[in-house]
Design a protein around this motif. Structure first.
Motif, PDB file in Angstrom:
ATOM      1  N   PRO A 156     -19.879  57.813 -13.275  1.00 28.08           N
ATOM      2  CA  PRO A 156     -20.120  59.124 -13.893  1.00 28.08           C
ATOM      3  C   PRO A 156     -20.933  60.061 -12.989  1.00 28.08           C
ATOM      4  CG  PRO A 156     -20.649  57.363 -15.421  1.00 28.08           C
ATOM      5  CD  PRO A 156     -20.398  56.715 -14.098  1.00 28.08           C
ATOM      6  N   THR A 157     -21.924  59.491 -12.263  1.00 34.76           N
ATOM      7  CA  THR A 157     -22.769  60.348 -11.429  1.00 34.76           C
ATOM      8  C   THR A 157     -21.941  61.090 -10.383  1.00 34.76           C
ATOM      9  OG1 THR A 157     -24.738  58.997 -11.706  1.00 34.76           O
ATOM     10  CG2 THR A 157     -24.617  60.332  -9.708  1.00 34.76           C
ATOM     11  N   PHE A 158     -21.075  60.335  -9.677  1.00 35.02           N
ATOM     12  CA  PHE A 158     -20.371  60.958  -8.560  1.00 35.02           C
ATOM     13  C   PHE A 158     -19.047  61.591  -8.989  1.00 35.02           C
ATOM     14  CE2 PHE A 158     -23.312  57.981  -6.651  1.00 35.02           C
ATOM     15  CZ  PHE A 158     -23.924  58.806  -5.721  1.00 35.02           C
ATOM     16  N   ALA A 159     -18.641  61.367 -10.257  1.00 41.86           N
ATOM     17  CA  ALA A 159     -17.497  62.113 -10.773  1.00 41.86           C
ATOM     18  C   ALA A 159     -17.997  63.357 -11.513  1.00 41.86           C
ATOM     19  CB  ALA A 159     -16.662  61.243 -11.709  1.00 41.86           C
ATOM     20  N   ARG A 160     -19.329  63.442 -11.672  1.00 42.33           N
ATOM     21  CA  ARG A 160     -19.972  64.562 -12.362  1.00 42.33           C
ATOM     22  C   ARG A 160     -19.390  64.763 -13.753  1.00 42.33           C
ATOM     23  NH1 ARG A 160     -20.004  64.734  -7.202  1.00 42.33           N
ATOM     24  NH2 ARG A 160     -21.810  65.478  -6.039  1.00 42.33           N
ATOM     25  N   LYS A 161     -19.157  63.641 -14.449  1.00 37.00           N
ATOM     26  CA  LYS A 161     -18.655  63.668 -15.824  1.00 37.00           C
ATOM     27  C   LYS A 161     -19.370  62.566 -16.575  1.00 37.00           C
ATOM     28  CE  LYS A 161     -14.421  63.463 -17.023  1.00 37.00           C
ATOM     29  NZ  LYS A 161     -13.187  62.688 -16.953  1.00 37.00           N
ATOM     30  N   PRO A 162     -19.565  62.730 -17.902  1.00 35.58           N
ATOM     31  CA  PRO A 162     -20.166  61.624 -18.642  1.00 35.58           C
ATOM     32  C   PRO A 162     -19.223  60.414 -18.640  1.00 35.58           C
ATOM     33  CG  PRO A 162     -19.893  63.577 -20.035  1.00 35.58           C
ATOM     34  CD  PRO A 162     -19.260  63.892 -18.726  1.00 35.58           C
ATOM     35  N   LEU A 163     -19.800  59.231 -18.854  1.00 38.78           N
ATOM     36  CA  LEU A 163     -18.991  58.004 -18.950  1.00 38.78           C
ATOM     37  C   LEU A 163     -18.015  58.137 -20.103  1.00 38.78           C
ATOM     38  CD1 LEU A 163     -18.648  55.052 -17.927  1.00 38.78           C
ATOM     39  CD2 LEU A 163     -20.208  54.387 -19.760  1.00 38.78           C
ATOM     40  N   PHE A 164     -16.738  57.854 -19.849  1.00 46.14           N
ATOM     41  CA  PHE A 164     -15.724  57.926 -20.909  1.00 46.14           C
ATOM     42  C   PHE A 164     -15.884  56.732 -21.839  1.00 46.14           C
ATOM     43  CE2 PHE A 164     -11.622  57.249 -22.842  1.00 46.14           C
ATOM     44  CZ  PHE A 164     -11.189  58.533 -23.135  1.00 46.14           C
ATOM     45  N   GLY A 165     -15.925  57.002 -23.142  1.00 43.46           N
ATOM     46  CA  GLY A 165     -15.922  55.915 -24.133  1.00 43.46           C
ATOM     47  C   GLY A 165     -17.166  55.048 -24.099  1.00 43.46           C
ATOM     48  N   TYR A 166     -18.359  55.693 -24.162  1.00 42.39           N
ATOM     49  CA  TYR A 166     -19.603  54.927 -24.074  1.00 42.39           C
ATOM     50  C   TYR A 166     -19.678  53.830 -25.135  1.00 42.39           C
ATOM     51  CZ  TYR A 166     -24.542  53.853 -24.772  1.00 42.39           C
ATOM     52  OH  TYR A 166     -25.718  53.207 -24.952  1.00 42.39           O
ATOM     53  N   ALA A 167     -19.426  54.202 -26.392  1.00 43.98           N
ATOM     54  CA  ALA A 167     -19.554  53.205 -27.467  1.00 43.98           C
ATOM     55  C   ALA A 167     -18.577  52.048 -27.248  1.00 43.98           C
ATOM     56  CB  ALA A 167     -19.318  53.859 -28.827  1.00 43.98           C
ATOM     57  N   SER A 168     -17.360  52.364 -26.821  1.00 43.23           N
ATOM     58  CA  SER A 168     -16.387  51.285 -26.621  1.00 43.23           C
ATOM     59  C   SER A 168     -16.816  50.393 -25.464  1.00 43.23           C
ATOM     60  CB  SER A 168     -14.987  51.856 -26.388  1.00 43.23           C
ATOM     61  OG  SER A 168     -14.920  52.490 -25.132  1.00 43.23           O
ATOM     62  N   MET A 169     -17.542  50.966 -24.485  1.00 46.46           N
ATOM     63  CA  MET A 169     -18.070  50.148 -23.394  1.00 46.46           C
ATOM     64  C   MET A 169     -19.071  49.130 -23.933  1.00 46.46           C
ATOM     65  SD  MET A 169     -16.757  50.759 -20.535  1.00 46.46           S
ATOM     66  CE  MET A 169     -16.780  51.538 -18.959  1.00 46.46           C
ATOM     67  N   VAL A 170     -19.950  49.589 -24.829  1.00 46.87           N
ATOM     68  CA  VAL A 170     -20.949  48.677 -25.400  1.00 46.87           C
ATOM     69  C   VAL A 170     -20.253  47.558 -26.174  1.00 46.87           C
ATOM     70  CG1 VAL A 170     -22.856  48.486 -27.047  1.00 46.87           C
ATOM     71  CG2 VAL A 170     -22.710  50.468 -25.528  1.00 46.87           C
TER      72      VAL A 170
END
Lengths: 540, 179
Positions: A271-285
């Motif tokens: 996310p840092t180097f794509a300059r976008k929030p992480l896609f699907g944070y809850a699903s990652m957890v």
């Protein structure tokens, strides 16, 4: 930014000299110790790997007798798993967790010191075991009975080393769990917490659940060896296959102990180097949690050739394939994070993308191996060696390199050399594949693992792999040089060297103050630990 | 949160987590009886017990099976074990009795345990043993010589493809027993 920087050094003054390290209670010092220790072990295990590859450069016996060769494969595995990868992730967690969640330090600072200082004696036991009569353990890192119930005292030293390292990692894990559950700053709720914190939390639970099982099973080996029990002795009513069941009940979750923190690290860097929030944070957890739960139900896929009933083979085969679902969720989420991002390719990003590509290769060969009918053919072949090096070297190790480059400015206050970092990445990427990709072909052609000699038709691919291994090993000195040079001469790092970074540690000055968040800040946090607002927070 | 309340909360959690670790250590040892019970209930690994004869259709006129008998002794065990019959042909369903002779050539009392093994391994479940010296540990005085019968029949359900079966015993020294 309302950071109150208290420069006055009261009774928390920074200790100097050797006692700073020996009596270290500061999470940053202990994290640094963990990282240097694991890098030393990485080089030690790496030299053993080069010993293995030197012998395998040509068929026949050139350098080592088979017995020493077996000792090298065994100790290479044990040292890389328990000495390099696991302590490196614990070191990262020590350094970063308090900074990420706004805690003053780890929950139990003195226990933290003990967790680390148990490791060097354990490593010493393993290395010294080469010099005892009979040499080091040579049963493979899995220490299968009845081999392990027969060998010389090198096996006893190995068992003690595993006990000590087990205690160390259990204490480290207790520290991580208590820190995350009890010491988060106001506003840092669990479902907003950064992915690395989530991954470390779940990994710590896995360690507490399975390291005692490993300790138990090696203790049984010890009593079989010296105290007349026959847990694994068929004549006394025991069963060597039982060893495998208990060992892999530990061993499979152990695989995820080495993979989940890597998933966490990559979920920061992409996310840092794509300059976008992480896609699907809850699903990652949820994906991380389900991988952890499923890992307890698949152990016997390591044992398809032990003569299990077909029903059991099918159960473990389907359960194993099921793990590909949450893992796939993660890989697709990472790709979706990159999608239409404004991507730049600094060294941490290169390693993270390398991780996603190559870990997926290792994951897919894992799905191949999960098919019982295929596994029976490939069991104990070089295909398996290729598979787990794709997930452990290109997976765990690449993520650790990514992490070191990414957080180096925060840890040291200096920038690393981007030129050397990129060289290190491309060098490692190329030679990693030259080393391990041919092993797929060797395994498919029938070359067994853990042998010092082989049939002539395997020569070419072994030569390629050996050349690759030596080049890969040499390339790691670029990394060492870069770190040593940058620690002294690197450009001063700003508080936030990465434009797209938004977690709490980047709100601190670089290098991070020795005592950070002595008073907890009030936080306003978005998903994956993104800091929207911060009040207070005192540092020394 | 005040420092001392936080400390006691931390310690409470530490104790719970340490308890989990201890329980998991116990669980590793608990796996041993669990494993044994699972093997007994499912009939996996049933090496040392007579098979139930059941309603296996005996005397079915299937083609004869070539049976080979063999024995190995664990290195260091001073026993000689040999089958008195090397090979014989039998129809599935037909009772077969062969004898093994064991001699303790050593100068000490030894307790041994024989573990059967079948080739091909998949044929194992079709060899129904009714009596075997492998069902229990055998104690031998120095120089003692004894013969043991093995009584079994081959289940007529044996797949047509398997027409040769080797029954091989490995005899182990039972540690801690004998003189």
């Amino acid at each position: 930014m309302a950071v109150v920087t208290d420069t006055e050094q009261g009774h928390h003054a920074r200790p100097r000299g050797w006692s700073r390290w020996l009596a270290a209670t500061n999470h940053k010092d202990i994290g640094t110790l963990y990282l240097w220790f694991s890098f030393t072990m990485f080089l030690t295990g790496g030299v053993m790997a080069l010993g293995i590859r030197a012998e395998l450069f040509q068929p026949g016996l050139q350098f080592w007798q088979p017995d020493l060769f077996n000792q090298l494969t065994t100790l290479h595995g044990l040292i890389m798993v328990f000495g390099a990868i696991m302590p490196a992730f614990t070191g990262m967690a020590n350094w970063l967790l308090p900074l990420m969640i706004g805690a003053p330090d780890m929950a139990f600072a003195r226990m933290n010191n003990w967790s680390f200082w148990l490791l060097p004696p354990a490593a010493l036991l393993l290395i010294v075991s080469f010099a005892v009569p009979g040499g080091a353990a040579s049963a493979g890192w899995t220490l299968y009975a009845p081999l392990s119930t027969q060998m010389g005292m090198g096996m006893d030293l190995t068992i003690f080393a595993i006990h000590i390292m087990g205690i160390s990692s259990i204490m480290g894990s207790i520290n991580i769990i208590v820190t995350i559950l009890n010491l988060r700053a106001p506003g840092m709720t669990l479902m907003k917490m950064p992915m690395f914190a989530w991954a470390s939390l779940i990994t710590a639970y896995l360690i507490i659940a399975v390291m005692p099982v490993l300790a138990g099973v090696v203790t049984m080996v010890l009593t079989d060896r010296h105290f007349g029990t026959h847990f694994f002795n068929a004549a006394g009513g025991g069963d060597p296959v039982l060893y495998q069941h208990v060992f892999w009940f530990f061993g499979h979750p152990e695989v995820y102990i080495m993979a989940l923190p890597a998933f966490g690290i990559v979920s920061h860097i992409l996310p840092t180097f794509a300059r976008k929030p992480l896609f699907g944070y809850a699903s990652m957890v949820y994906a991380t949690s389900s991988i952890a739960l499923l890992s307890f139900m698949v152990w016997a896929h390591h044992m398809f050739t032990t003569g299990m009933p077909a029903t059991a083979q099918l159960f473990f085969m389907y359960a194993t394939m099921l793990i590909a679902v949450p893992t796939g969720v993660k890989v697709f989420n990472w790709i979706a994070t990159l999608w239409q991002g404004s991507i730049s390719f600094e060294t941490p990003m290169l390693f993270a993308i390398g991780f996603v590509c190559l870990f997926t290769v290792g994951g897919l060969s894992g799905v191949t191996l999960s098919v019982a009918a295929v596994d029976i053919q490939l069991q104990d072949s070089y295909y398996v060696v290729a598979h787990f090096h794709y997930v452990l070297v290109a997976g765990a190790l690449f993520s650790l390199f990514a992490a070191v480059y990414y957080w180096f400015p925060k840890m040291s206050g200096r920038m690393y050399s981007e030129r050397l970092g990129k060289l290190h990445f491309w060098w490692s990427l190329v030679w990693f594949n030259v080393t391990f990709f041919p092993m797929h072909f060797l395994g498919l052609a029938g070359m067994p693992r853990r042998i010092p000699d082989y049939a002539l038709q395997f020569t070419s691919f072994n030569e390629i792999a050996s050349v690759g291994a030596f080049c890969f090993g040499l390339g790691q000195l670029i990394f060492l040089y870069n770190i040593l040079w940058s620690l002294r001469r690197g450009d001063p790092a700003p508080a936030k060297p990465w434009e797209g970074a938004d977690t709490l540690e980047w709100q601190l000055p670089s290098p991070a103050p020795y005592h950070s968040f002595v008073e907890a800040p009030e936080l306003e946090v978005g998903e994956n630990g993104a800091i929207r607002g911060m009040k207070g927070g005192v540092h020394h | 949160m005040r420092a001392d309340t936080r400390r006691s909360a931390n310690l409470a959690l530490l104790k719970k987590l340490a308890l989990i670790a201890l329980l998991m250590f116990g669980f590793a040892w608990g796996l041993i009886p669990i494993y044994r019970v699972i093997c007994e209930v499912t009939g996996i690994n049933q090496l040392q017990r007579a098979d139930a004869v059941g309603k296996a259709a005996r005397g079915a006129a299937a083609a004869e099976v070539l049976l080979t008998f063999d024995a190995t002794v664990q290195a260091g065990l001073p026993w000689q074990v040999r089958p008195l019959t090397g090979q014989l042909r039998a129809r599935p369903g037909e009772f077969v009795k062969v004898e093994y002779e064991i001699v303790n050539a050593g100068a000490r009392e030894v307790v041994g345990q024989a573990i059967p093994r079948y080739l091909p391994a998949a044929a194992g479940e079709y060899v129904k043993k009714l009596d075997c010296f492998c069902f229990k540990q055998q104690a031998f005085a120095p120089g003692e010589r004894r013969r043991f019968p093995v009584v079994f029949f081959v289940d007529p359900a044996l797949p047509e493809a398997v027409r040769e079966i080797t029954l091989s015993y490995t005899v182990f020294d039972v540690p801690g027993k004998g003189a």
